[in-house]
Design a protein around this motif. Sequence first.
Motif, mmCIF file in Angstrom:
data_model
loop_
_atom_site.group_PDB
_atom_site.id
_atom_site.type_symbol
_atom_site.label_atom_id
_atom_site.label_comp_id
_atom_site.label_asym_id
_atom_site.label_seq_id
_atom_site.Cartn_x
_atom_site.Cartn_y
_atom_site.Cartn_z
ATOM 1 N N PRO A 77 -62.740 92.390 -42.460
ATOM 2 C CA PRO A 77 -62.324 91.182 -41.741
ATOM 3 C C PRO A 77 -63.461 90.460 -41.049
ATOM 4 C CG PRO A 77 -61.579 93.182 -40.633
ATOM 5 C CD PRO A 77 -62.069 93.605 -41.973
ATOM 6 N N ASN A 78 -64.532 91.164 -40.731
ATOM 7 C CA ASN A 78 -65.688 90.513 -40.101
ATOM 8 C C ASN A 78 -66.340 89.492 -41.029
ATOM 9 O OD1 ASN A 78 -66.220 93.101 -41.419
ATOM 10 N ND2 ASN A 78 -68.377 92.666 -41.027
ATOM 11 N N THR A 79 -66.083 89.613 -42.343
ATOM 12 C CA THR A 79 -66.649 88.658 -43.304
ATOM 13 C C THR A 79 -66.200 87.233 -42.984
ATOM 14 O OG1 THR A 79 -66.625 90.380 -45.012
ATOM 15 C CG2 THR A 79 -66.836 88.102 -45.768
ATOM 16 N N MET A 80 -64.997 87.084 -42.448
ATOM 17 C CA MET A 80 -64.484 85.755 -42.126
ATOM 18 C C MET A 80 -65.251 85.096 -40.983
ATOM 19 S SD MET A 80 -60.344 86.370 -42.369
ATOM 20 C CE MET A 80 -60.332 87.781 -41.243
ATOM 21 N N TYR A 135 -56.038 96.518 -40.845
ATOM 22 C CA TYR A 135 -57.323 97.039 -40.385
ATOM 23 C C TYR A 135 -57.201 97.328 -38.892
ATOM 24 C CZ TYR A 135 -57.657 91.897 -39.914
ATOM 25 O OH TYR A 135 -57.392 90.570 -39.658
ATOM 26 N N TYR A 136 -58.101 98.162 -38.398
ATOM 27 C CA TYR A 136 -57.947 98.675 -37.046
ATOM 28 C C TYR A 136 -59.283 98.671 -36.298
ATOM 29 C CZ TYR A 136 -53.877 100.362 -39.547
ATOM 30 O OH TYR A 136 -52.758 100.425 -40.344
ATOM 31 N N TYR A 142 -59.508 88.811 -34.543
ATOM 32 C CA TYR A 142 -59.348 89.195 -35.949
ATOM 33 C C TYR A 142 -57.871 89.305 -36.331
ATOM 34 C CZ TYR A 142 -64.338 90.337 -36.470
ATOM 35 O OH TYR A 142 -65.705 90.273 -36.558
ATOM 36 N N TYR A 143 -56.997 89.441 -35.315
ATOM 37 C CA TYR A 143 -55.570 89.596 -35.565
ATOM 38 C C TYR A 143 -54.795 88.301 -35.308
ATOM 39 C CZ TYR A 143 -57.071 94.444 -35.438
ATOM 40 O OH TYR A 143 -57.739 95.626 -35.688
ATOM 41 N N VAL A 173 -41.308 92.491 -55.618
ATOM 42 C CA VAL A 173 -41.110 92.852 -54.214
ATOM 43 C C VAL A 173 -41.497 91.651 -53.355
ATOM 44 C CG1 VAL A 173 -41.567 95.307 -54.587
ATOM 45 C CG2 VAL A 173 -43.447 93.779 -53.967
ATOM 46 N N LYS A 174 -41.133 91.713 -52.090
ATOM 47 C CA LYS A 174 -41.574 90.704 -51.135
ATOM 48 C C LYS A 174 -42.513 91.390 -50.154
ATOM 49 C CE LYS A 174 -37.617 87.602 -51.505
ATOM 50 N NZ LYS A 174 -36.556 86.868 -50.773
ATOM 51 N N ARG A 175 -43.724 90.872 -50.085
ATOM 52 C CA ARG A 175 -44.772 91.543 -49.333
ATOM 53 C C ARG A 175 -45.735 90.511 -48.786
ATOM 54 N NH1 ARG A 175 -50.040 93.490 -50.333
ATOM 55 N NH2 ARG A 175 -50.492 95.589 -49.571
ATOM 56 N N GLY A 176 -46.381 90.825 -47.679
ATOM 57 C CA GLY A 176 -47.403 89.938 -47.142
ATOM 58 C C GLY A 176 -48.691 89.993 -47.941
ATOM 59 N N LEU A 177 -49.595 89.100 -47.605
ATOM 60 C CA LEU A 177 -50.902 89.050 -48.266
ATOM 61 C C LEU A 177 -51.865 89.927 -47.473
ATOM 62 C CD1 LEU A 177 -51.697 87.291 -50.752
ATOM 63 C CD2 LEU A 177 -52.807 85.728 -49.148
ATOM 64 N N ASP A 178 -52.471 90.918 -48.127
ATOM 65 C CA ASP A 178 -53.352 91.837 -47.406
ATOM 66 C C ASP A 178 -54.775 91.293 -47.311
ATOM 67 O OD1 ASP A 178 -54.996 92.855 -49.699
ATOM 68 O OD2 ASP A 178 -53.082 93.696 -50.362
ATOM 69 N N HIS A 179 -55.591 91.959 -46.499
ATOM 70 C CA HIS A 179 -56.924 91.412 -46.220
ATOM 71 C C HIS A 179 -57.853 91.490 -47.422
ATOM 72 C CE1 HIS A 179 -58.653 95.520 -45.474
ATOM 73 N NE2 HIS A 179 -59.806 94.911 -45.700
#
Length: 336
Positions: A77-80, A135-136, A142-143, A173-179
């Motif tokens: 996520p730091n790439t963003m 991610y944690y 980041y969230y 399925v119905k699912r969110g978009l992951d990082h």
Amino acid sequence: MELKFRNRTLALFIFSLVIAIVAYLLAGRITPAIRSLRPLLVSTSVSTLALFARASGHSVKTMSTKTPVYFVSHGGPNTMFETDHPVYPVLQQIGQEITQKVKPKAIVVFSAHWEAGPRDIQVNAAEKTDLIFDYYGFPPEYYKVDYPHRGSPELASKVIGLLQKAGIKAEPVKRGLDHGVYVGFSVAFSPDKNPLDIPIVQVSQYDSPDVDQHYRLGEAVAALRDENIVIVGAGMSVHNLRDLRFALNSPRPLPYVASFDNALKPAMEAPPAERQARMAEVAKRPDAHQAHPHFDHLMPAYIAAGAAGEDVGKQIWTFHESSVAWAMYRFGDVPA
């Protein structure tokens, strides 16, 4: 004699081209029977052009009508946020290439962060989904990130049909978009600088270390490329988070980073008839499980290579640091 042949061929080409152009211009005014001859006229013009080119000592290169396939290293996520990282402009360039040159009608993406079952695949059939913050331990901002996107139930159904036709068990399925998707996409397709106003359909990979199984998964969806749909595999060419924890204070790459990334390159760029076997050998290397303790980030490379069919791969860029490598690959031609 040769000059006369060239003159006659040129005259024939010009005549065929004029007829083809007139046929198109009059498309709405001619009968269906005559309209049905237009493909033949165009084909004749192209064939005559090739004949003229050969007579003139030149060759004619035909561009593939298939969309290219990409393998991208997506990063964390730091790439963003790290705009000064070397990968940032590379992702931007790939995004601009896709939106400005390839111009697909949709993207189908396989992320390292979604594994279904050992022998079955899931396809996100939702049109509207949230982001998954998988991610944690990162800063609060980041969230709070957002990445505008939309899916396509129709395309998801098409993907499932192709998978089932290939004998692969698949379900919607119905699912969110992951990082694994939105981190790289938010840089490549920035909503402000390079918006991606087309559907994104994410497909899982297997929960399995079988590289040939994932190669065949890519082969199963390769037909999407004939419909102006881009296939993307999002992972990392080297990904060892365990060692990354001990190497954060030093960007110097660990020995296996270069050795594995350098071995992957000739396999990804191998002639299509040899590619699957050579990539299977890479996964058996002694350093493979150092570079990838879990093969989840490697499998999108095999999926992309399988989807490439007869197109040759080319490494666009790579970068080594700590316990990761950032190789990017493209299979196939990009429109001029």
